[in-house]
Design an enzyme around this catalytic site. Sequence first.
Site, PDB file in Angstrom:
ATOM      1  N   HIS A 133      10.015  -1.206  -0.919  1.00 43.84           N
ATOM      2  CA  HIS A 133      10.075   0.119  -0.296  1.00 43.84           C
ATOM      3  C   HIS A 133       9.340   1.171  -1.116  1.00 43.84           C
ATOM      4  CE1 HIS A 133      12.099   4.033   0.451  1.00 43.84           C
ATOM      5  NE2 HIS A 133      11.920   3.672   1.704  1.00 43.84           N
ATOM      6  N   CYS A 162      -2.683  -4.790   9.012  1.00 41.70           N
ATOM      7  CA  CYS A 162      -2.109  -3.532   8.533  1.00 41.70           C
ATOM      8  C   CYS A 162      -1.142  -3.746   7.378  1.00 41.70           C
ATOM      9  CB  CYS A 162      -1.442  -2.761   9.671  1.00 41.70           C
ATOM     10  SG  CYS A 162      -0.065  -3.651  10.407  1.00 41.70           S
TER      11      CYS A 162
HETATM   12  C1  PEP Z   1       3.753  -5.948   7.299  1.00 40.32           C
HETATM   13  O1  PEP Z   1       4.777  -6.621   7.387  1.00 40.32           O
HETATM   14  O2  PEP Z   1       2.698  -6.364   6.800  1.00 40.32           O
HETATM   15  C2  PEP Z   1       3.750  -4.556   7.776  1.00 40.32           C
HETATM   16  C3  PEP Z   1       2.640  -3.854   7.824  1.00 40.32           C
HETATM   17  O3  PEP Z   1       4.938  -4.003   8.127  1.00 40.32           O
HETATM   18  P1  PEP Z   1       6.053  -3.481   7.095  1.00 40.32           P
HETATM   19  O4  PEP Z   1       5.429  -3.465   5.736  1.00 40.32           O
HETATM   20  O5  PEP Z   1       6.441  -2.144   7.566  1.00 40.32           O
HETATM   21  O6  PEP Z   1       7.118  -4.500   7.260  1.00 40.32           O
END
Ligand code: PEP
Length: 643
Positions: free
Chosen positions: A215, A590
């Site tokens: 986080h 992403c």
């Molecule tokens: C991922 O899991 O790569 C993502 C972009 O989502 P998060 O980091 O919010 O789980």
Amino acid sequence: MVYGNMGDDCGTGVAFTRDCSTGERVLNGDYLTNAQGEDVVSGARTPEPIAKMKRAKGRLSKVYRDLERLATKLENHFKDVQDVEFTFEHYQLYMLQTRRAQRTGAAAVRIAVEMVGEGLITEDEAIQRIPPQDLDQLFHPMVDPKASVTVLAKGLPASPGAAIGEVVFDADEAEELKKKGHDVILVRPETSPEDFHGIVAARAVLTARGGMTSHAAVVARGMGKTCVVGAQELDVDPAAGRFRVNGRAVKRGQIITVDGTTGRVLLGAVKLVTPKVGKDYETLMAWADARRRLRVRANADIPTDAKRAREFGAEGVGLCRTEHMFFEGDRITLMREMIVAPDEAGRRRALAKLLPIQRRDFEGIFAAMEGLPVTIRLLDPPLHEFLPHTREEIAPLAKRLKIPAAQLERLVHSLVEANPMLGHRGCRLGITHPEITEMQARAIFEAACHVVGRGSKVSVEIMVPLVADVRELMNQTQIIRRVAQEVFQREGRAVPYLLGTMIELPRAALTADDIAKEAEFFSFGTNDLTQTTFGLSRDDAGRFLPFYVEHGLLSEDPFQCLDQEGVGKLVEMAVKLGRSTRRDLKIGICGEHGGETSSVKFCHRVGMNYVSCSPFRVPIARLAAAQAALEEAGVVNRTRATV
Ligand code: PEP
Ligand code: MG
């Protein structure tokens, strides 16, 4: 043999053919008369700057002129800045060794661009010569390489730059002190969404636990805020107002420096240097942009991040994590109201209050992006992440919500999951609580209609998280399409939109051909895909992954550099399967890997359309994408190494 210690007309030194801090074309370095190399390196005697040789009367200035001639010859031959060791014996210059000089990111850019101007290298070579991650140094203060430091601990370099501040252990306190004008460093065992406002207020974040996609790491990186995570030697005791590290105690209010570029935690205030971004950077990036095929977007959750992302050259938002909008100020309370509501009607009442807030945020992001694509992801984290956990936090919330504290406490406990990252999150939330998806879709479409109504363009992409099976996606797209029709009818206008999904679970990758029947785009969530493919918790792996890397069990932290052999195989397969169903399927990434050089090059090779990363990493991704295109075209990097 030649000797530098045969009298005052002899000497030795190290010269750089250009200034490796700034890139300026000026011969520089140190020398000592009547000395051997050892004396310069050991620090036993303080050397003189080479500029002094130039100003010297008599034959020493001739040595300088010989050195200058030599520097030009070496640069013309190697086409790069050289780090030269030399000796002069009775004013006769001898070169002992030359090698490619190390340089800062800012110097690398200036040198490469100026060398193109001098006809030494081509634009392609300039692009290939700069390690993309070094561009990070252009946008953050750095610890002065010459500063002497006391290293308290070392953790993972989660978000680059360096920051100085007083240690605080509590997010509320961080916020209060910031309001009073203090610079604070938020130190926590680990962070959770409840610490969000503390992260916003702090100059830097330091945690004892957590990995590169924990986080604290993800949130701080998104804000361009310095962050070190997983500094395991730290024994953080917020209640006692101190952390212990290697026999030392650092108390609340004490000053430390956090170096997010190297992962070091330093005692006291260390001298920082702030680089300047000049026109050479713009020139280099224009060359890079002209060559890359991959588009580069940013992960941005709020309008200010979206604006900043555009300044860095982002061509869209590849991930707007809508949950981040719910952590600020009063919003978390409304979110909590929704979560603790006893039934659907109660949830809808709370969601109705959240709707205008979400709509305003989306309007802001759409307006900031002026028609560039914006991918908005529906709510993803497990609901209990939004809830307070301790009795002290629960009591005021219960009062505000007008329910007994014991009841709220029971509710919070009932929401706790053994494996929340594999639990009731992602599309599973929207499936069991369709009213959440409805509210979010409504906010998105209303915002889009309003922005279009004001004469701007919008390009909307709605993304469903944590899909494992096409039926989950169909469940959600049905709701979204219905809401779209309702909104368009009421608003008297329609806006085009795409519906897609994250591919972040192995099953989604394996069934990507099926999923592509419903999805108009894929975005690889490689944080979760790495977590689930390896079976590695992204929040706990920091405890042992550095050991794995140190002992060669893994060549890199897979949360930093995409594991191309394993996770990458799934990605490549999913790209092929997806496009076998839908030839024009738009595909991006992403996860945090979208701003890491080797991973960006991989994304280029497997044929993705774009990468998306935190705003500060956009320049890195642009340059890496250009390098990938040049590598594909077979343009050879002629940068020569040491001789
Ligand atoms: C991922 O899991 O790569 C993502 C972009 O989502 P998060 O980091 O919010 O789980
Ligand atoms: Mg994810």
